[in-house]
Design an enzyme around this catalytic site. Structure first.
Site, PDB file in Angstrom:
ATOM      1  N   ASP A 160       0.835  -1.207   0.000  1.00  0.00           N
ATOM      2  CA  ASP A 160       0.000   0.000   0.000  1.00  0.00           C
ATOM      3  C   ASP A 160       0.869   1.255   0.000  1.00  0.00           C
ATOM      4  O   ASP A 160       2.075   1.192   0.269  1.00  0.00           O
ATOM      5  CB  ASP A 160      -0.953   0.005   1.208  1.00  0.00           C
ATOM      6  N   GLU A 230       0.249  -1.248   5.669  1.00  0.00           N
ATOM      7  CA  GLU A 230       1.353  -0.735   6.516  1.00  0.00           C
ATOM      8  C   GLU A 230       1.182   0.740   6.807  1.00  0.00           C
ATOM      9  O   GLU A 230       1.456   1.211   7.905  1.00  0.00           O
ATOM     10  CB  GLU A 230       2.696  -0.982   5.804  1.00  0.00           C
TER      11      GLU A 230
HETATM   12  C1  LIG Z   1      23.417  10.323  10.723  1.00  0.00           C
HETATM   13  C2  LIG Z   1      22.411   9.824   9.818  1.00  0.00           C
HETATM   14  C3  LIG Z   1      21.108  10.492  10.051  1.00  0.00           C
HETATM   15  C4  LIG Z   1      20.070   9.920   9.212  1.00  0.00           C
HETATM   16  C5  LIG Z   1      18.788  10.610   9.408  1.00  0.00           C
HETATM   17  C6  LIG Z   1      17.757   9.987   8.610  1.00  0.00           C
HETATM   18  C7  LIG Z   1      16.464  10.650   8.784  1.00  0.00           C
HETATM   19  C8  LIG Z   1      15.413   9.809   8.146  1.00  0.00           C
HETATM   20  C9  LIG Z   1      14.212  10.542   7.864  1.00  0.00           C
HETATM   21  C10 LIG Z   1      13.110  10.003   7.335  1.00  0.00           C
HETATM   22  C11 LIG Z   1      12.928   8.568   7.211  1.00  0.00           C
HETATM   23  C12 LIG Z   1      11.860   8.195   6.265  1.00  0.00           C
HETATM   24  C13 LIG Z   1      11.014   7.221   6.914  1.00  0.00           C
HETATM   25  C14 LIG Z   1      10.290   6.319   5.989  1.00  0.00           C
HETATM   26  C15 LIG Z   1       9.248   5.628   6.763  1.00  0.00           C
HETATM   27  C16 LIG Z   1       8.587   4.559   6.025  1.00  0.00           C
HETATM   28  C17 LIG Z   1       7.605   3.817   6.902  1.00  0.00           C
HETATM   29  C18 LIG Z   1       6.382   4.633   7.257  1.00  0.00           C
HETATM   30  O1  LIG Z   1       5.960   5.450   6.497  1.00  0.00           O
HETATM   31  N1  LIG Z   1       5.767   4.408   8.431  1.00  0.00           N
HETATM   32  C19 LIG Z   1       4.623   5.152   8.893  1.00  0.00           C
HETATM   33  C20 LIG Z   1       3.383   4.310   9.184  1.00  0.00           C
HETATM   34  C21 LIG Z   1       3.524   3.203  10.159  1.00  0.00           C
HETATM   35  C22 LIG Z   1       4.015   1.985   9.862  1.00  0.00           C
HETATM   36  N2  LIG Z   1       3.922   1.185  10.954  1.00  0.00           N
HETATM   37  C23 LIG Z   1       3.386   1.876  11.975  1.00  0.00           C
HETATM   38  C24 LIG Z   1       3.104   1.501  13.278  1.00  0.00           C
HETATM   39  C25 LIG Z   1       2.521   2.443  14.087  1.00  0.00           C
HETATM   40  C26 LIG Z   1       2.282   3.694  13.621  1.00  0.00           C
HETATM   41  C27 LIG Z   1       2.561   4.086  12.319  1.00  0.00           C
HETATM   42  C28 LIG Z   1       3.120   3.163  11.493  1.00  0.00           C
HETATM   43  C29 LIG Z   1       4.983   5.963  10.097  1.00  0.00           C
HETATM   44  O2  LIG Z   1       6.031   5.774  10.720  1.00  0.00           O
HETATM   45  O3  LIG Z   1       4.186   6.850  10.419  1.00  0.00           O
END
Ligand SMILES: CCCCCCCC/C=C\CCCCCCCC(=O)N[C@@H](Cc1c[nH]c2ccccc12)C(=O)O
Length: 667
Positions: A160, A230
């Site tokens: 998704d 997800e």
């Molecule tokens: C020195 C190095 C530093 C590096 C820094 C990096 C920063 C990274 C910044 C952003 C990262 C991007 C994150 C991508 C996330 C992908 C997953 C996602 O979108 N998750 C959602 C939804 C979610 C999934 N499982 C759960 C469980 C409970 C609540 C929400 C979610 C989210 O996290 O909101």
């Protein structure tokens, strides 16, 4: 008196005091000694800092898992790369959008499943691949290995995507852009899901299809789990996959060795002074809390506004929360090893700082604070995600409401977070809506073979990048898999510059054709590397003589490497050196690590056997919910169905300790 002293001193003046000094010789000598001592200490400190920087050792030691210098990849002619890219383009065209826990695009998800079966026919028809639909839309595959004694692993991804958001801001149609040549001259696969997370779904499928077509049945059994919700927390997909998988493992007498899901990535230019890309493996994941903020005031005519309106009170509280961030936990979580592992690849000036965190941790913490991305690895973050009040332009409303989403650092605790929230919020009522604690930290010491498998596979496609363990700052489906294994890694080999990170859930999400090709090869190599025969390491039959233990401990004590994280086994690192220095023969008998290094890995078995039926999913026609029907105020946070999640899930079965997780410091 003073004068008398002064003449006495003048008579005996020496080089370190001027003639105008009014103290006794004894005092003067003392001052000299102090000054010189201070100078000596400073010089020694500077020398120590320089020496430490100059002698920084690489913390990750690559284990030879197989064809390190000459890995065999999937064949990748220009035509094949183009065809694979086109399949990702096609995958993106399915609008498998999760709007909310109760508003999923189920018809599109069904079509997407059918698409996967159509474009990867061989794996779906393979004798050694079994497919099980989970909750109709999620997908669980079992890939039967030829050697039943090896414990299986799990590859995860999700099908998704989040809504595209503001369509007009996209340079190309988020669901129908195809491959686009950008101004940097590179070809990009554009669209929602390109990096989150269809590249992983398609990458895993491409690699498996290739193995099936080329009759490369793996030695080690593995599972693939694709969730369908997800983006709204995975309660219908991953949670159910987890339950079924647990049962399958039990029925097959297996234990899951490790799992790999989305999460972090290859990141470049994120820390000034580190000029190599970092293979950032998420070894832990932050916790989560949603907090409701409510302010009250008088509802009156706008011509006679109150001194303080509900909106003003709420705005003040929210601004305070943003100004007074949750405290830095720098040094207490995986972030410190992110920097320690990166340090040997920094400029010399930065090496002096990162190599001497005992002295410069405050400075480093302040530097991390300069960017919201780097800051997120060192503290519990506070994001104001909803702000609502008012219904009419000439009515001052009595109620104002906001929502804050915290991502909780592994060393922080919910009670402290809420206490600071209440302090900052002032007259705003603060109510915890839901929460879950941060994950455990998965082991990433050099002798942990699953970590080596993931890192080796990444290094094979990004040979110039440097691996670092670190904190996953958002959440993933791994939340639902924590009961299956304690070795959970969060990584896909997408290459991101800081500006690309904003494309996650943002505008102009894309992946270059070149990087996507590496993604496919990464999963292929992972499947090959995971077949590395770990059985030959006789960990269970280790017989260590007391003298050897003593010797190990002595050398260990002399070693200057200290990990702040007890449960990561990072402090095992010096053992590698210990073993190198000790008698080779006895090492062979007593340490699995060296055994592994010396064993010759085999290439994957090419003879498929153990034929099983593959079951294809029943196709179901369920109407997609209409996005337009969504209430105007509904936002992503509203959509996360934590409250509506089945109450028998782990989240609601927390022990009292987990509920407060107040004692979770891991320093
Ligand atoms: C020195 C190095 C530093 C590096 C820094 C990096 C920063 C990274 C910044 C952003 C990262 C991007 C994150 C991508 C996330 C992908 C997953 C996602 O979108 N998750 C959602 C939804 C979610 C999934 N499982 C759960 C469980 C409970 C609540 C929400 C979610 C989210 O996290 O909101």
């Amino acid at each position: 008196m003073m004068r008398k002293h002064s003449s006495h001193i003048e008579a005996g003046s020496s080089s370190c005091c001027s003639g105008t000094c009014y103290c006794s010789k004894k005092v003067k000598v003392t001052i000299c000694v102090v000054i010189w001592t201070v100078i000596a200490v400073i010089v020694a400190l500077i020398l120590a800092v320089i020496i430490k920087a100059a002698t920084l050792q690489e913390l990750f030691e690559r284990m030879e898992l197989g064809a390190r210098d000459d890995p065999v990849f999937m064949s990748a002619t220009e035509q094949e790369i183009l065809e694979r890219s086109q399949r990702l383009v096609d995958a993106i065209s399915y609008r498998t959008i999760s709007f909310s826990g109760t508003n999923l695009s189920l018809e599109a998800m069904t079509d997407f499943g059918t698409f996967l079966e159509r474009v990867f026919p061989n794996l779906h028809d393979s004798d050694f691949v079994t497919f099980t639909p989970i909750n109709t839309y999620s997908r669980l595959y079992r890939i039967e290995g030829t050697e039943k004694t090896l414990n299986p692993y799990l590859l995860c991804a999700h099908m998704d995507v989040v809504p595209e958001g503001d369509f007009d801001l996209w340079t190309h149609d988020p669901f129908d852009a195809g491959i686009v040549t950008e101004s940097d001259g590179q070809d990009y696969i554009f669209g929602r899901g390109a990096i989150d997370d269809k590249h992983a779904v398609l990458g895993i499928m491409e690699a498996l299809e290739y193995k099936v077509v080329n009759k490369e049945q793996p030695k080690r059994t593995f599972y693939i789990g694709f969730g369908h919700d997800e983006e709204v927390s995975g309660y219908l997909g991953a949670a159910e996959i987890s339950i079924t998988l647990e049962k399958m493992l039990k029925d097959n007498g297996e234990e899951l060795d490790f799992l790999l899901d989305e999460g972090m990535f290859v990141v470049a230019d994120i820390i000034p002074g580190i000029n190599v890309p970092l293979i950032y493996i998420g070894v832990a994941e932050k916790g989560w809390a949603v907090v409701d903020l409510d302010a009250e005031g008088d509802q009156v005519h706008s011509s006679t506004p109150p001194l303080e309106s509900s909106i003003g009170i709420l705005a003040h509280g929210v601004a305070n929360m943003e100004d007074n961030k949750q405290p830095s936990m720098f040094g207490k979580g995986p972030e410190i090893d992110t920097l320690r592992y990166a340090a040997p690849h920094a400029t010399f000036l930065l090496k002096m700082i990162l190599g001497n965190l005992w002295l410069f941790s405050g400075l480093v913490s302040s530097a991390l604070e300069l960017s919201s991305q780097t800051d997120s690895i060192q503290r519990t973050t506070t994001a104001v995600t909803i702000f609502n009040a008012g219904v009419k332009e000439n009515v001052v409303p009595s109620q104002a409401h906001a929502v804050v989403n915290h991502r909780i650092h592994p060393s922080d605790n919910l009670e402290d977070v809420l206490e600071l929230d209440r302090e900052n919020a002032d007259r705003v009522k603060v109510t915890l809506r839901d929460s879950f604690p941060p994950s455990e930290v998965s082991s990433y010491s050099n002798d942990v073979i699953p970590f080596q498998i993931v890192v080796n596979s990444a290094l094979e496609v990004f040979p110039d990048a440097k691996p670092v363990p670190g904190l996953m700052v958002a959440n993933t489906d791994t939340f639902h898999y924590k009961n299956l294994t304690d070795k959970i890694y969060r990584f896909t080999p997408v290459y991101n510059l800081p500006e690309d990170i904003a494309r996650f859930h943002g505008i102009d999400e894309r992946i270059s054709v070149d990087i996507y090709s590496k993604v496919v090869q990464f999963y292929y190599r992972l499947m090959v590397n995971a077949d590395f025969d770990v059985k030959i390491a006789p960990t269970a039959q280790v017989e260590v003589k007391p003298e050897e233990v003593e010797e190990f401990l002595e050398i260990l004590e002399e070693s200057d490497y200290e990990s702040p994280i007890n449960n990561t086994d990072s402090n095992l690192l010096p053992l590698t050196k210990v073993m190198e220095e000790s008698d080779e023969n006895s090492a062979n008998e007593t340490d699995s690590h060296l055994m592994i290094l010396q064993d010759i890995p085999e290439e994957p078995n090419e003879n498929p056997s153990n034929e099983t039926d593959s079951g294809l999913p029943p196709s179901q026609d369920i109407l997609e919910e209409d996005f337009d029907a969504m209430p105007v105020n509904e936002t992503y946070s509203d959509m996360l169905p934590l409250e509506s999640a089945p109450k028998d899930l782990d989240l609601y079965d927390l022990t009292p300790e987990e509920e407060t997780f107040s004692n979770r410091t891991i320093d």
